[in-house]
Motif scaffolding. Structure first.
Motif, PDB file in Angstrom:
ATOM      1  N   TYR A  40       0.867  -1.176   0.000  1.00 40.44           N
ATOM      2  CA  TYR A  40       0.000   0.000   0.000  1.00 40.44           C
ATOM      3  C   TYR A  40       0.901   1.222   0.000  1.00 40.44           C
ATOM      4  CZ  TYR A  40       0.746  -0.116   5.099  1.00 40.44           C
ATOM      5  OH  TYR A  40       1.295  -0.156   6.353  1.00 40.44           O
ATOM      6  N   GLY A  41       0.319   2.368  -0.294  1.00 38.69           N
ATOM      7  CA  GLY A  41       1.113   3.586  -0.353  1.00 38.69           C
ATOM      8  C   GLY A  41       0.264   4.772  -0.757  1.00 38.69           C
ATOM      9  N   SER A  42       0.882   5.686  -1.448  1.00 39.27           N
ATOM     10  CA  SER A  42       0.171   6.901  -1.833  1.00 39.27           C
ATOM     11  C   SER A  42       0.077   7.015  -3.347  1.00 39.27           C
ATOM     12  CB  SER A  42       0.843   8.132  -1.224  1.00 39.27           C
ATOM     13  OG  SER A  42       2.182   8.228  -1.636  1.00 39.27           O
ATOM     14  N   TRP A  43      -0.748   7.953  -3.750  1.00 39.08           N
ATOM     15  CA  TRP A  43      -1.034   8.194  -5.157  1.00 39.08           C
ATOM     16  C   TRP A  43      -0.808   9.656  -5.509  1.00 39.08           C
ATOM     17  CZ3 TRP A  43      -3.918   4.916  -2.116  1.00 39.08           C
ATOM     18  CH2 TRP A  43      -4.246   3.665  -2.628  1.00 39.08           C
ATOM     19  N   VAL A  44      -0.566   9.889  -6.784  1.00 39.46           N
ATOM     20  CA  VAL A  44      -0.582  11.224  -7.368  1.00 39.46           C
ATOM     21  C   VAL A  44      -1.968  11.379  -7.981  1.00 39.46           C
ATOM     22  CG1 VAL A  44       0.339  12.655  -9.240  1.00 39.46           C
ATOM     23  CG2 VAL A  44       1.886  11.283  -7.840  1.00 39.46           C
ATOM     24  N   ALA A  45      -2.641  12.477  -7.676  1.00 35.12           N
ATOM     25  CA  ALA A  45      -3.983  12.728  -8.223  1.00 35.12           C
ATOM     26  C   ALA A  45      -3.883  13.804  -9.302  1.00 35.12           C
ATOM     27  CB  ALA A  45      -4.933  13.171  -7.122  1.00 35.12           C
ATOM     28  N   ARG A  46      -4.514  13.522 -10.436  1.00 34.39           N
ATOM     29  CA  ARG A  46      -4.556  14.477 -11.546  1.00 34.39           C
ATOM     30  C   ARG A  46      -5.999  14.658 -11.991  1.00 34.39           C
ATOM     31  NH1 ARG A  46       0.379  15.872 -13.391  1.00 34.39           N
ATOM     32  NH2 ARG A  46       2.118  14.580 -12.716  1.00 34.39           N
ATOM     33  N   ASP A  47      -6.289  15.873 -12.464  1.00 32.82           N
ATOM     34  CA  ASP A  47      -7.638  16.142 -12.968  1.00 32.82           C
ATOM     35  C   ASP A  47      -7.747  15.668 -14.413  1.00 32.82           C
ATOM     36  OD1 ASP A  47      -6.430  18.113 -14.576  1.00 32.82           O
ATOM     37  OD2 ASP A  47      -7.198  19.775 -13.377  1.00 32.82           O
ATOM     38  N   ALA A  48      -8.908  15.891 -15.021  1.00 28.48           N
ATOM     39  CA  ALA A  48      -9.163  15.400 -16.385  1.00 28.48           C
ATOM     40  C   ALA A  48      -8.208  15.995 -17.406  1.00 28.48           C
ATOM     41  CB  ALA A  48     -10.607  15.686 -16.777  1.00 28.48           C
ATOM     42  N   ALA A  49      -7.687  17.188 -17.123  1.00 28.84           N
ATOM     43  CA  ALA A  49      -6.733  17.825 -18.034  1.00 28.84           C
ATOM     44  C   ALA A  49      -5.303  17.351 -17.791  1.00 28.84           C
ATOM     45  CB  ALA A  49      -6.805  19.353 -17.891  1.00 28.84           C
ATOM     46  N   GLY A  50      -5.108  16.479 -16.800  1.00 30.77           N
ATOM     47  CA  GLY A  50      -3.774  15.962 -16.504  1.00 30.77           C
ATOM     48  C   GLY A  50      -2.979  16.807 -15.531  1.00 30.77           C
TER      49      GLY A  50
END
Length: 186
Positions: free
Chosen positions: A67-77
């Motif tokens: 388990y760990g963390s994520w990078v979150a991006r919107d629809a435009a990247g």
């Protein structure tokens, strides 16, 4: 030969959450140099070197802990933040090492738009199926994060100390319900 587990991709209505990768460095470094970001998280900007080490830690946690963390991006990247589980092994008094810590950091432009709630709902749905409890620490002056933690089901355990400053310690027990509308892809 055993391969390292990769972070699953989680999607929500507005976001895609992926595991960290080397090309994320510039976006993450820009985020951590913004005073709107670090004001309630240590009060100091992070150097590019420190952000690189954070990125490597994020990747390594998936290998060690699954388990760990994520990078979150919107629809435009566009990068909107880093969120997820960490094994920071912080010198917090009292100790918070009994279960994984959940953390969230959003770019200054992403504050107040509901992105953290949306991303964390997906992350906690994934987490709840695997981990019985999580904790988080929040600066006592960070009212928006305190409200978010409470909405997500975190309850205040106590006030602690981290790096000679007071910190609020919250705990959450996994919810065993149907997850929100997310897609997990390996």
């Amino acid at each position: 030969m055993q391969t390292s587990p990769a972070a699953p991709t989680l999607t929500t209505a507005r976001l895609t959450l992926t595991g960290h990768a080397a090309p994320d460095l510039d976006d993450c470094a820009a985020m951590w140099s913004d005073p709107r970001v670090y004001a309630m998280i240590g009060g100091q900007p992070r150097s590019r070197e420190d952000v690189w080490i954070r990125l490597l830690r994020a990747i390594g946690q998936w290998t060690l802990f699954r388990y760990g963390s994520w990078v979150a991006r919107d629809a435009a990247g566009r990068l909107i933040g880093e969120l997820g589980l960490i094994e920071a092994r912080r010198a917090v008094v009292p100790s918070i090492d009994a279960c994984p810590e959940v953390g969230w950091t959003l770019t200054g432009d992403a504050h107040g738009q509901g992105y953290a709630s949306e991303a964390l709902a997906a992350i906690l749905a994934w987490t709840d199926a695997r981990i019985p409890a999580t904790t988080c620490i929040i600066d006592p002056a960070n009212a928006p994060s305190i409200r978010l933690a409470e909405r997500l089901g975190y309850g205040l355990r106590t006030t602690g100390v981290y790096r000679d400053a007071p910190i609020l310690i919250f705990d959450r027990t996994a919810r065993r319900t149907d997850p929100p509308s997310i897609t997990a892809v390996r």
